[in-house]
Write an enzyme that holds these catalytic residues in place. Structure first.
Site, PDB file in Angstrom:
ATOM      1  N   ASN A  21      81.093 -68.828  -3.270  1.00 37.44           N
ATOM      2  CA  ASN A  21      81.065 -67.466  -1.552  1.00 37.44           C
ATOM      3  C   ASN A  21      79.752 -68.199  -1.345  1.00 37.44           C
ATOM      4  OD1 ASN A  21      78.628 -66.721  -2.895  1.00 37.44           O
ATOM      5  ND2 ASN A  21      80.722 -65.691  -4.257  1.00 37.44           N
ATOM      6  N   VAL A  30      87.892 -68.799 -10.916  1.00 33.43           N
ATOM      7  CA  VAL A  30      87.047 -69.998 -10.839  1.00 33.43           C
ATOM      8  C   VAL A  30      85.439 -71.025 -10.869  1.00 33.43           C
ATOM      9  CG1 VAL A  30      87.375 -71.761  -8.534  1.00 33.43           C
ATOM     10  CG2 VAL A  30      87.633 -72.629 -10.961  1.00 33.43           C
ATOM     11  N   ASP A  31      85.103 -70.467  -9.780  1.00 36.47           N
ATOM     12  CA  ASP A  31      82.766 -69.997  -9.894  1.00 36.47           C
ATOM     13  C   ASP A  31      82.800 -69.293 -10.708  1.00 36.47           C
ATOM     14  OD1 ASP A  31      80.789 -70.026  -8.631  1.00 36.47           O
ATOM     15  OD2 ASP A  31      80.981 -68.259  -7.293  1.00 36.47           O
ATOM     16  N   SER A 114      90.589 -70.621  -2.176  1.00 33.61           N
ATOM     17  CA  SER A 114      91.225 -69.440  -1.188  1.00 33.61           C
ATOM     18  C   SER A 114      92.026 -68.658  -1.908  1.00 33.61           C
ATOM     19  CB  SER A 114      90.771 -70.355   0.691  1.00 33.61           C
ATOM     20  OG  SER A 114      89.765 -70.309   0.862  1.00 33.61           O
ATOM     21  N   THR A 115      92.608 -69.017  -2.364  1.00 34.19           N
ATOM     22  CA  THR A 115      94.097 -68.668  -2.721  1.00 34.19           C
ATOM     23  C   THR A 115      94.122 -67.844  -4.129  1.00 34.19           C
ATOM     24  OG1 THR A 115      94.787 -70.232  -4.458  1.00 34.19           O
ATOM     25  CG2 THR A 115      95.762 -71.240  -2.012  1.00 34.19           C
ATOM     26  N   VAL A 117      91.191 -65.027  -4.977  1.00 37.05           N
ATOM     27  CA  VAL A 117      90.214 -63.201  -4.606  1.00 37.05           C
ATOM     28  C   VAL A 117      90.534 -63.049  -3.029  1.00 37.05           C
ATOM     29  CG1 VAL A 117      87.915 -62.325  -3.973  1.00 37.05           C
ATOM     30  CG2 VAL A 117      88.841 -63.257  -6.347  1.00 37.05           C
TER      31      VAL A 117
HETATM   32  N1  AR6 Z   1      90.479 -73.957 -13.877  1.00 40.49           N
HETATM   33  C1  AR6 Z   1      91.407 -73.695 -12.045  1.00 40.49           C
HETATM   34  N2  AR6 Z   1      91.994 -73.038 -11.674  1.00 40.49           N
HETATM   35  C2  AR6 Z   1      91.417 -71.010 -10.953  1.00 40.49           C
HETATM   36  C3  AR6 Z   1      90.715 -71.129 -12.361  1.00 40.49           C
HETATM   37  C4  AR6 Z   1      89.703 -72.332 -13.415  1.00 40.49           C
HETATM   38  N3  AR6 Z   1      89.873 -72.126 -14.507  1.00 40.49           N
HETATM   39  N4  AR6 Z   1      90.716 -70.387 -12.612  1.00 40.49           N
HETATM   40  C5  AR6 Z   1      90.747 -69.731 -11.242  1.00 40.49           C
HETATM   41  N5  AR6 Z   1      91.820 -70.294 -10.723  1.00 40.49           N
HETATM   42  P1  AR6 Z   1      89.272 -67.998  -6.665  1.00 40.49           P
HETATM   43  P2  AR6 Z   1      88.819 -67.966  -3.942  1.00 40.49           P
HETATM   44  C6  AR6 Z   1      91.950 -70.610  -9.194  1.00 40.49           C
HETATM   45  O1  AR6 Z   1      89.614 -66.225  -6.714  1.00 40.49           O
HETATM   46  O2  AR6 Z   1      90.039 -67.232  -3.748  1.00 40.49           O
HETATM   47  C7  AR6 Z   1      84.941 -65.767  -6.616  1.00 40.49           C
HETATM   48  O3  AR6 Z   1      84.053 -64.741  -6.913  1.00 40.49           O
HETATM   49  C8  AR6 Z   1      93.119 -69.034  -8.571  1.00 40.49           C
HETATM   50  O4  AR6 Z   1      94.280 -68.729  -9.221  1.00 40.49           O
HETATM   51  O5  AR6 Z   1      88.665 -68.198  -7.607  1.00 40.49           O
HETATM   52  O6  AR6 Z   1      88.273 -68.975  -2.966  1.00 40.49           O
HETATM   53  C9  AR6 Z   1      84.099 -66.903  -5.806  1.00 40.49           C
HETATM   54  O7  AR6 Z   1      82.795 -66.046  -6.088  1.00 40.49           O
HETATM   55  C10 AR6 Z   1      93.860 -69.353  -7.709  1.00 40.49           C
HETATM   56  O8  AR6 Z   1      94.366 -70.019  -7.410  1.00 40.49           O
HETATM   57  O9  AR6 Z   1      88.491 -68.256  -5.072  1.00 40.49           O
HETATM   58  C11 AR6 Z   1      84.094 -66.105  -4.194  1.00 40.49           C
HETATM   59  O10 AR6 Z   1      83.921 -65.229  -4.111  1.00 40.49           O
HETATM   60  C12 AR6 Z   1      92.225 -70.684  -6.824  1.00 40.49           C
HETATM   61  O11 AR6 Z   1      90.997 -71.232  -8.158  1.00 40.49           O
HETATM   62  C13 AR6 Z   1      85.528 -65.996  -4.038  1.00 40.49           C
HETATM   63  O12 AR6 Z   1      85.968 -65.576  -5.846  1.00 40.49           O
HETATM   64  C14 AR6 Z   1      90.956 -69.480  -6.639  1.00 40.49           C
HETATM   65  O13 AR6 Z   1      91.191 -68.421  -6.978  1.00 40.49           O
HETATM   66  C15 AR6 Z   1      85.989 -67.368  -3.827  1.00 40.49           C
HETATM   67  O14 AR6 Z   1      88.210 -67.395  -3.802  1.00 40.49           O
END
Ligand code: AR6
Length: 172
Positions: A21, A30-31, A114-115, A117
């Site tokens: 973010n 993932v973050d 982005s896909t 949260v």
């Molecule tokens: N390895 C690979 N992919 C993953 C992993 C992992 N360990 N964990 C989750 N994913 P998201 P966003 C996938 O929510 O939508 C955070 O709080 C998950 O299934 O991580 O960009 C940040 O700080 C999905 O397909 O990121 C921001 O505030 C993808 O990663 C916010 O979330 C992205 O999901 C960003 O939201």
């Protein structure tokens, strides 16, 4: 361009991309996983970066990760599709690829930015991502191996279908 199903923190590539973010100070998804695995020094380096606008990216070291670098990209929050989400998502991936090239990165793995949260519809996102990366690779002729790291079977299916059924592998 390759697609795999994996936890991105395990990948032995030059750079993994983080779906961050705009504070760059960590979060869930993932973050959270990347910060946990990299260790507290990652947050320290991120603090010094002063945040990052949506559609942009910044690079840090990977610390305890197998990856040498983390490229922190800030994707758009889905707001229905009329808030320049597609341009901002494309810009994120393009900036990551540019930064990778500037840092002599040869292998890079992306999560589906982005896909989670941020709520971006998965198919629409994957179409933009693949078109953007393909376009970049063709235009720059980059010697860069791009891997799309899917976290679910559903995501894996989407990417495989879009990249073509034949093993989903493209060189270039
Ligand atoms: N390895 C690979 N992919 C993953 C992993 C992992 N360990 N964990 C989750 N994913 P998201 P966003 C996938 O929510 O939508 C955070 O709080 C998950 O299934 O991580 O960009 C940040 O700080 C999905 O397909 O990121 C921001 O505030 C993808 O990663 C916010 O979330 C992205 O999901 C960003 O939201």
């Amino acid at each position: 361009m390759n697609v795999i199903k994996a936890d991105i923190i395990t990948l032995q590539v030059d750079a993994i991309v983080n779906a961050a973010n705009s504070t760059l100070l960590g979060g869930g998804g993932v973050d959270g996983a990347i910060h946990l695995a990299a260790g507290p020094e990652l947050l320290q380096e991120c603090r010094a970066l002063g945040g990052c606008p949506t559609g942009e990216a910044k690079i840090t070291r990977g610390y305890n990760l197998p990856a040498k670098y983390v490229i922190h990209a800030v994707g758009p929050i889905w707001q229905g599709g009329n808030a320049r989400e597609s341009q901002l998502l494309a810009s994120c991936y393009r900036r990551c690829l540019e930064i990778a090239m500037e840092n002599n990165v040869k292998t890079i793995a992306f999560p589906s930015i982005s896909t989670g949260v941020y709520g971006y519809p998965k198919e629409e996102a994957a179409e933009i991502v693949i078109a953007t990366c393909r376009d970049f690779m063709q235009k720059t002729n980059a010697a860069l191996e791009v891997t799309f790291c899917c976290f679910s079977d559903h995501d894996l299916r989407i990417y495989r279908e879009l990249l073509g059924a034949a093993g989903a592998r493209e060189t270039g």
